[in-house]
Design a protein around this motif. Structure first.
Motif, PDB file in Angstrom:
ATOM      1  N   THR A  24       0.874  -1.160   0.000  1.00 48.35           N
ATOM      2  CA  THR A  24       0.000   0.000   0.000  1.00 48.35           C
ATOM      3  C   THR A  24       0.914   1.213   0.000  1.00 48.35           C
ATOM      4  O   THR A  24       1.673   1.430   0.947  1.00 48.35           O
ATOM      5  CB  THR A  24      -0.907   0.010   1.246  1.00 48.35           C
ATOM      6  N   LEU A  25       0.881   1.981  -1.085  1.00 47.29           N
ATOM      7  CA  LEU A  25       1.795   3.109  -1.261  1.00 47.29           C
ATOM      8  C   LEU A  25       1.028   4.422  -1.349  1.00 47.29           C
ATOM      9  O   LEU A  25      -0.135   4.449  -1.720  1.00 47.29           O
ATOM     10  CB  LEU A  25       2.636   2.908  -2.517  1.00 47.29           C
ATOM     11  N   PHE A  26       1.726   5.490  -1.031  1.00 44.27           N
ATOM     12  CA  PHE A  26       1.155   6.829  -1.120  1.00 44.27           C
ATOM     13  C   PHE A  26       1.674   7.496  -2.388  1.00 44.27           C
ATOM     14  O   PHE A  26       2.850   7.385  -2.715  1.00 44.27           O
ATOM     15  CB  PHE A  26       1.579   7.664   0.092  1.00 44.27           C
ATOM     16  N   LYS A  27       0.777   8.184  -3.096  1.00 43.81           N
ATOM     17  CA  LYS A  27       1.192   8.918  -4.291  1.00 43.81           C
ATOM     18  C   LYS A  27       0.357  10.174  -4.433  1.00 43.81           C
ATOM     19  O   LYS A  27      -0.704  10.291  -3.837  1.00 43.81           O
ATOM     20  CB  LYS A  27       1.126   8.041  -5.540  1.00 43.81           C
ATOM     21  N   GLY A  60       7.439  19.760  -2.736  1.00 46.07           N
ATOM     22  CA  GLY A  60       8.693  19.012  -2.768  1.00 46.07           C
ATOM     23  C   GLY A  60       8.983  18.320  -1.449  1.00 46.07           C
ATOM     24  O   GLY A  60       9.442  17.179  -1.417  1.00 46.07           O
ATOM     25  N   GLU A  61       8.704  19.015  -0.342  1.00 46.82           N
ATOM     26  CA  GLU A  61       8.908  18.409   0.975  1.00 46.82           C
ATOM     27  C   GLU A  61       7.972  17.225   1.177  1.00 46.82           C
ATOM     28  O   GLU A  61       8.378  16.171   1.669  1.00 46.82           O
ATOM     29  CB  GLU A  61       8.689  19.443   2.071  1.00 46.82           C
ATOM     30  N   LEU A  62       6.727  17.389   0.765  1.00 47.21           N
ATOM     31  CA  LEU A  62       5.765  16.299   0.871  1.00 47.21           C
ATOM     32  C   LEU A  62       6.193  15.116   0.007  1.00 47.21           C
ATOM     33  O   LEU A  62       6.089  13.960   0.425  1.00 47.21           O
ATOM     34  CB  LEU A  62       4.380  16.799   0.456  1.00 47.21           C
ATOM     35  N   ASP A  63       6.716  15.388  -1.159  1.00 48.79           N
ATOM     36  CA  ASP A  63       7.209  14.331  -2.051  1.00 48.79           C
ATOM     37  C   ASP A  63       8.344  13.553  -1.387  1.00 48.79           C
ATOM     38  O   ASP A  63       8.378  12.322  -1.437  1.00 48.79           O
ATOM     39  CB  ASP A  63       7.672  14.940  -3.376  1.00 48.79           C
ATOM     40  N   GLU A  64       9.256  14.265  -0.746  1.00 49.59           N
ATOM     41  CA  GLU A  64      10.363  13.601  -0.047  1.00 49.59           C
ATOM     42  C   GLU A  64       9.864  12.725   1.091  1.00 49.59           C
ATOM     43  O   GLU A  64      10.332  11.597   1.273  1.00 49.59           O
ATOM     44  CB  GLU A  64      11.343  14.635   0.507  1.00 49.59           C
ATOM     45  N   ILE A  65       8.901  13.226   1.846  1.00 50.19           N
ATOM     46  CA  ILE A  65       8.352  12.468   2.972  1.00 50.19           C
ATOM     47  C   ILE A  65       7.699  11.180   2.483  1.00 50.19           C
ATOM     48  O   ILE A  65       7.967  10.093   3.008  1.00 50.19           O
ATOM     49  CB  ILE A  65       7.338  13.324   3.762  1.00 50.19           C
ATOM     50  N   PHE A  66       6.845  11.289   1.469  1.00 46.32           N
ATOM     51  CA  PHE A  66       6.146  10.103   0.995  1.00 46.32           C
ATOM     52  C   PHE A  66       7.056   9.163   0.226  1.00 46.32           C
ATOM     53  O   PHE A  66       6.856   7.952   0.241  1.00 46.32           O
ATOM     54  CB  PHE A  66       4.891  10.487   0.203  1.00 46.32           C
ATOM     55  N   SER A  67       8.070   9.678  -0.422  1.00 44.30           N
ATOM     56  CA  SER A  67       9.058   8.798  -1.064  1.00 44.30           C
ATOM     57  C   SER A  67       9.769   7.963  -0.010  1.00 44.30           C
ATOM     58  O   SER A  67       9.988   6.761  -0.187  1.00 44.30           O
ATOM     59  CB  SER A  67      10.076   9.610  -1.860  1.00 44.30           C
ATOM     60  N   TYR A  68      10.116   8.599   1.102  1.00 42.53           N
ATOM     61  CA  TYR A  68      10.773   7.872   2.193  1.00 42.53           C
ATOM     62  C   TYR A  68       9.838   6.813   2.771  1.00 42.53           C
ATOM     63  O   TYR A  68      10.226   5.661   2.956  1.00 42.53           O
ATOM     64  CB  TYR A  68      11.229   8.840   3.287  1.00 42.53           C
ATOM     65  N   ILE A  69       8.609   7.202   3.067  1.00 40.46           N
ATOM     66  CA  ILE A  69       7.646   6.246   3.630  1.00 40.46           C
ATOM     67  C   ILE A  69       7.438   5.079   2.676  1.00 40.46           C
ATOM     68  O   ILE A  69       7.428   3.907   3.091  1.00 40.46           O
ATOM     69  CB  ILE A  69       6.302   6.937   3.945  1.00 40.46           C
ATOM     70  N   ASN A  70       7.279   5.355   1.393  1.00 39.24           N
ATOM     71  CA  ASN A  70       7.075   4.295   0.408  1.00 39.24           C
ATOM     72  C   ASN A  70       8.291   3.369   0.332  1.00 39.24           C
ATOM     73  O   ASN A  70       8.138   2.160   0.185  1.00 39.24           O
ATOM     74  CB  ASN A  70       6.743   4.875  -0.968  1.00 39.24           C
ATOM     75  N   ALA A  71       9.474   3.932   0.429  1.00 40.03           N
ATOM     76  CA  ALA A  71      10.691   3.110   0.403  1.00 40.03           C
ATOM     77  C   ALA A  71      10.750   2.190   1.613  1.00 40.03           C
ATOM     78  O   ALA A  71      11.121   1.013   1.495  1.00 40.03           O
ATOM     79  CB  ALA A  71      11.939   3.999   0.349  1.00 40.03           C
ATOM     80  N   VAL A  72      10.377   2.700   2.769  1.00 41.41           N
ATOM     81  CA  VAL A  72      10.359   1.871   3.984  1.00 41.41           C
ATOM     82  C   VAL A  72       9.327   0.759   3.846  1.00 41.41           C
ATOM     83  O   VAL A  72       9.590  -0.401   4.183  1.00 41.41           O
ATOM     84  CB  VAL A  72      10.097   2.742   5.234  1.00 41.41           C
ATOM     85  N   ILE A  73       8.154   1.094   3.336  1.00 41.82           N
ATOM     86  CA  ILE A  73       7.107   0.088   3.138  1.00 41.82           C
ATOM     87  C   ILE A  73       7.573  -0.984   2.162  1.00 41.82           C
ATOM     88  O   ILE A  73       7.392  -2.177   2.400  1.00 41.82           O
ATOM     89  CB  ILE A  73       5.796   0.745   2.638  1.00 41.82           C
ATOM     90  N   ALA A  74       8.193  -0.570   1.079  1.00 42.73           N
ATOM     91  CA  ALA A  74       8.628  -1.517   0.046  1.00 42.73           C
ATOM     92  C   ALA A  74       9.751  -2.432   0.540  1.00 42.73           C
ATOM     93  O   ALA A  74       9.856  -3.578   0.086  1.00 42.73           O
ATOM     94  CB  ALA A  74       9.099  -0.756  -1.194  1.00 42.73           C
TER      95      ALA A  74
END
Length: 76
Positions: A24-27, A60-74
């Motif tokens: 389950t990813l955020f985009k 951009g900050e929100l993109d960085e946050i969700f990229s990090y969360i998605n990477a941890v989830i993956a």
């Protein structure tokens, strides 16, 4: 007076949850993704207003946050 746009203010309408296989990813929604692209194009053309510069920074900050969360989830 400059009003700072908080990245969290973009979440209700700008983020969607995407289910993919076991993840389950955020985009970004299409609307926020399109807005980001518009701002990036305006930045490249050197036509951003001060308000748009702040908006781009918040997205951009929100993109960085969700990229990090998605990477941890993956990686789980």
């Amino acid at each position: 007076m400059t009003v700072v746009l908080k990245p969290s203010s973009l979440i209700p309408k700008g983020i969607q949850v995407q289910h993919s296989d076991r993840l389950t990813l955020f985009k970004f929604t299409n609307e926020l993704g399109n807005r980001l692209q518009t701002l990036l194009d305006r930045k490249k053309a050197d036509t951003l207003t001060p308000e748009e510069t702040l908006e781009l920074a918040a997205i951009g900050e929100l993109d960085e946050i969700f990229s990090y969360i998605n990477a941890v989830i993956a990686s789980s």
